[in-house]
Design an enzyme around this catalytic site. Structure first.
Site, mmCIF file in Angstrom:
data_model
loop_
_atom_site.group_PDB
_atom_site.id
_atom_site.type_symbol
_atom_site.label_atom_id
_atom_site.label_comp_id
_atom_site.label_asym_id
_atom_site.label_seq_id
_atom_site.Cartn_x
_atom_site.Cartn_y
_atom_site.Cartn_z
ATOM 1 N N LYS A 1 -2.711 -8.344 -7.550
ATOM 2 C CA LYS A 1 -3.437 -8.339 -6.277
ATOM 3 C C LYS A 1 -2.893 -7.194 -5.427
ATOM 4 O O LYS A 1 -1.814 -7.291 -4.851
ATOM 5 C CB LYS A 1 -3.251 -9.682 -5.559
ATOM 6 C CG LYS A 1 -4.426 -10.074 -4.637
ATOM 7 C CD LYS A 1 -4.634 -9.162 -3.434
ATOM 8 C CE LYS A 1 -3.599 -9.421 -2.359
ATOM 9 N NZ LYS A 1 -3.889 -8.562 -1.141
ATOM 10 N N GLU B 1 12.627 -3.333 11.509
ATOM 11 C CA GLU B 1 11.991 -2.381 10.596
ATOM 12 C C GLU B 1 10.722 -1.827 11.240
ATOM 13 O O GLU B 1 9.825 -2.574 11.632
ATOM 14 C CB GLU B 1 11.649 -3.050 9.265
ATOM 15 C CG GLU B 1 11.094 -2.066 8.253
ATOM 16 C CD GLU B 1 10.795 -2.699 6.903
ATOM 17 O OE1 GLU B 1 10.992 -2.024 5.880
ATOM 18 O OE2 GLU B 1 10.363 -3.873 6.884
ATOM 19 N N SER C 1 6.444 -7.414 3.261
ATOM 20 C CA SER C 1 7.240 -7.767 4.435
ATOM 21 C C SER C 1 7.989 -9.081 4.225
ATOM 22 O O SER C 1 7.591 -9.934 3.428
ATOM 23 C CB SER C 1 6.338 -7.897 5.657
ATOM 24 O OG SER C 1 5.538 -9.062 5.570
ATOM 25 N N TYR D 1 4.442 -21.290 -0.629
ATOM 26 C CA TYR D 1 3.377 -21.560 -1.590
ATOM 27 C C TYR D 1 3.954 -22.146 -2.874
ATOM 28 O O TYR D 1 3.382 -23.080 -3.467
ATOM 29 C CB TYR D 1 2.612 -20.275 -1.934
ATOM 30 C CG TYR D 1 1.905 -19.612 -0.778
ATOM 31 C CD1 TYR D 1 1.452 -20.336 0.321
ATOM 32 C CD2 TYR D 1 1.677 -18.230 -0.790
ATOM 33 C CE1 TYR D 1 0.803 -19.709 1.383
ATOM 34 C CE2 TYR D 1 1.016 -17.598 0.255
ATOM 35 C CZ TYR D 1 0.589 -18.337 1.341
ATOM 36 O OH TYR D 1 -0.051 -17.712 2.370
ATOM 37 N N GLU E 1 10.788 -8.515 -3.104
ATOM 38 C CA GLU E 1 11.392 -7.256 -2.652
ATOM 39 C C GLU E 1 10.794 -6.991 -1.286
ATOM 40 O O GLU E 1 9.618 -6.666 -1.161
ATOM 41 C CB GLU E 1 11.095 -6.126 -3.634
ATOM 42 C CG GLU E 1 11.965 -4.889 -3.401
ATOM 43 C CD GLU E 1 11.396 -3.940 -2.373
ATOM 44 O OE1 GLU E 1 11.883 -3.978 -1.209
ATOM 45 O OE2 GLU E 1 10.490 -3.179 -2.702
ATOM 46 N N TRP F 1 0.789 -1.219 0.000
ATOM 47 C CA TRP F 1 0.000 0.000 0.000
ATOM 48 C C TRP F 1 0.826 1.277 0.000
ATOM 49 O O TRP F 1 0.297 2.361 -0.230
ATOM 50 C CB TRP F 1 -0.915 0.034 1.235
ATOM 51 C CG TRP F 1 -0.244 -0.401 2.511
ATOM 52 C CD1 TRP F 1 -0.330 -1.639 3.087
ATOM 53 C CD2 TRP F 1 0.628 0.366 3.350
ATOM 54 N NE1 TRP F 1 0.440 -1.690 4.235
ATOM 55 C CE2 TRP F 1 1.033 -0.467 4.411
ATOM 56 C CE3 TRP F 1 1.097 1.675 3.317
ATOM 57 C CZ2 TRP F 1 1.889 -0.034 5.427
ATOM 58 C CZ3 TRP F 1 1.959 2.105 4.319
ATOM 59 C CH2 TRP F 1 2.335 1.256 5.359
ATOM 60 N N CYS G 1 10.425 0.987 2.358
ATOM 61 C CA CYS G 1 11.385 -0.066 2.671
ATOM 62 C C CYS G 1 12.819 0.444 2.595
ATOM 63 O O CYS G 1 13.708 -0.086 3.262
ATOM 64 C CB CYS G 1 11.191 -1.266 1.748
ATOM 65 S SG CYS G 1 11.119 -0.833 -0.003
#
Length: 500
Positions: A194, A404, A248, A258, A270, A170, A305
């Protein structure tokens, strides 16, 4: 690229916000798709109001989007177009994004809390430039023919990898989507995007703009939904060939699992960062170094980030530099994201604010000194605002120095010599970016080589353009966005050996 003009006032943006009608449904196979009827609210951190209800995608919607992307790849025109024709569509997307720049910037600002000036002048500029750059690059790539024996011809060609699942966060919802979607499309892939459940509106608009630009049905599909359901379904889907994710480190680990549990799809990550910003006594201009350090950590509310969240300063200039940063922090204008004068807007959500405040409280308990900020502000607005925060006397083993925070919180550490600075800089599980301020050319080269980071900025921060790759080392992920190198993620190398 045009920027905001003085005539676009706070009142004008408020009026436009009242009339904004963002899309609420998925965009699958070139059409609006409501899915199963479930929805979720998109809450603006600006004032806590619900912007709209958006279709909540689950496994069925992801299946439909992947099926559309698979048909478009296996039998549709997009992978079979000439690179020049694909490039022209990407250029048309850039043009339409430019035409709808104000609408898209307003949407981003409302859903993320980003200042409207940053949304318009930085975020939209970045995504427009990205589609234009890859549109121009599309027909300039070459295959190779290695020299072999006289009785054989070898060809090494790059072919589109197939269906790409792109999951983006976001904090820069359009920029990061563009960094993945544009090179994937240029390579001839099809995409299921997504977006984060905090910022789905701008991505849903992007899908519709791309279709208007002439992108065939099914080539770009956008599915709203939350990570544990829609993101998981995309990561596990056997018809997704490549998964590109920004977010994250914890969620990045899930996508690797997955892939292992499904079809061993390639996963490009990333992830997080805890970037050091090293200031040496021979910095060309200590005032500029301090101003840039403050800008870097407070830009985009610190929700970056690459944010230079660890300021490493030589003891001989630590007080001077830290005082200058604190002065800058106290002067920052925190306010309504729709006010063009606002320098720092709202954090993305109440939950995220709570996590940042928890870090601040822990830091105060670890012995660090709070120099400024540290508290919620503008509570009367109903929005999610935090004061710019600076800690000094931060211990190298404290949570402030190692974890972080992803918010407007700066940790200042000191060092006595160059070796100690490099050791402190590398003392993190992350390796996304770093900054260095020095006038010595040899020092610049030696320290840049010693820093375990994907990008090192010397006497600047957050500079660069689309010609250079972006990505990290260690637990900051793998693969690269931006530049021609990004195409490596979305293509397969094929060797053809012809016996003459």
């Amino acid at each position: 690229m045009p920027t905001l003009t003085p005539t676009v006032t706070h009142d004008t943006w408020l009026q436009r916000a009242e009339h904004l009608r963002p899309p609420r449904t998925h965009f699958i196979d070139g059409a609006d798709e409501a899915g199963g009827g479930a929805t979720f609210p998109v809450v603006s951190p600006r004032d806590g109001r619900v912007l709209t209800e958006v279709a909540d995608g689950g496994t069925a919607e992801v299946d439909a989007a992947v099926a559309a992307a698979r048909r478009a790849f296996d039998s549709g025109p997009w992978p079979r177009l000439s690179p020049a024709d694909r490039g022209r569509v990407l250029l048309r997307i850039a043009d339409l994004l430019q035409e709808r720049r104000a609408e898209l910037a307003l949407t981003v600002s409302l859903e993320t809390g980003k200042p409207i000036t940053d949304a318009h002048d930085i975020e939209l500029r970045a995504v427009i430039d990205t589609f234009r750059w890859y549109g121009q690059l599309a027909d300039k790539l070459t295959d190779t023919s290695p020299h072999t024996s006289p009785d054989a011809l070898a060809l090494v060609t790059r072919e589109p990898a197939g269906v790409v699942g792109a999951v983006v966060p976001w904090n820069f919802p359009l920029t990061l989507a563009g960094w993945k979607v544009a090179p994937a499309l240029a390579a001839g892939c099809t995409v299921v995007l997504k977006p984060s459940e905090n910022s789905p509106l701008s991505a849903l608009l992007l899908g519709r703009v791309a279709a208007e630009a002439g992108l065939p049905a099914g080539v770009l599909n956008v599915v709203g939904g939350n990570g544990p359901v829609a993101g998981r379904a995309l990561g596990l889907h056997p018809d997704v060939d490549v998964l590109a994710f920004t977010g994250s480190t914890a969620v990045g680990r899930h996508f690797l699992r997955y892939a292992a549990d499904s079809n061993l799809k390639r996963v490009w990550l990333e992830l997080g960062g805890k970037s050091p910003n090293i200031v040496l006594p021979d910095a060309p201009d200590l005032a500029t170094a301090a101003a840039t350090a403050a800008w870097g950590i407070f830009f985009n509310q610190g929700e970056m980030c690459t944010a230079p969240s660890r300021l490493l300063v030589h003891t001989s200039v630590a007080e001077q530099v830290t005082d200058a940063v604190v002065e800058r922090a106290r002067a920052l204008r925190v306010g309504d994201p729709l006010d063009p004068a606002t320098q720092m807007g709202a954090l993305v959500s109440e939950d995220h604010l709570g996590r940042v405040l928890e870090h601040i409280h822990r830091g105060s308990g670890d012995g660090a000194r709070l120099r400024t900020g540290g508290a919620r502000t503008l509570t009367e607005t109903g929005g999610v605002y935090l004061e710019p925060t600076v800690f000094d006397r931060v211990g190298p083993d404290s949570a402030l120095a190692r974890e972080e925070i992803f918010g407007p919180v700066l940790s200042v550490l000191t060092f006595d010599d160059l070796d100690q600075a490099v050791t402190l800089a590398n003392a993190t599980e992350y390796g996304l970016a770093a900054g260095l301020w020095t006038s010595d050319l040899s020092t610049a080269h030696q320290v840049s080589r010693a820093l375990r980071a994907g990008t090192v900025w010397v006497n600047c921060y957050e500079e660069g353009d689309l010609t250079v790759p972006f990505g990290g080392m260690k637990q900051s992920g793998n693969g690269r966005d931006k530049s021609a190198h990004a195409l490596e993620k979305y293509t397969e190398l094929k060797t053809t050996w012809i016996q003459l």
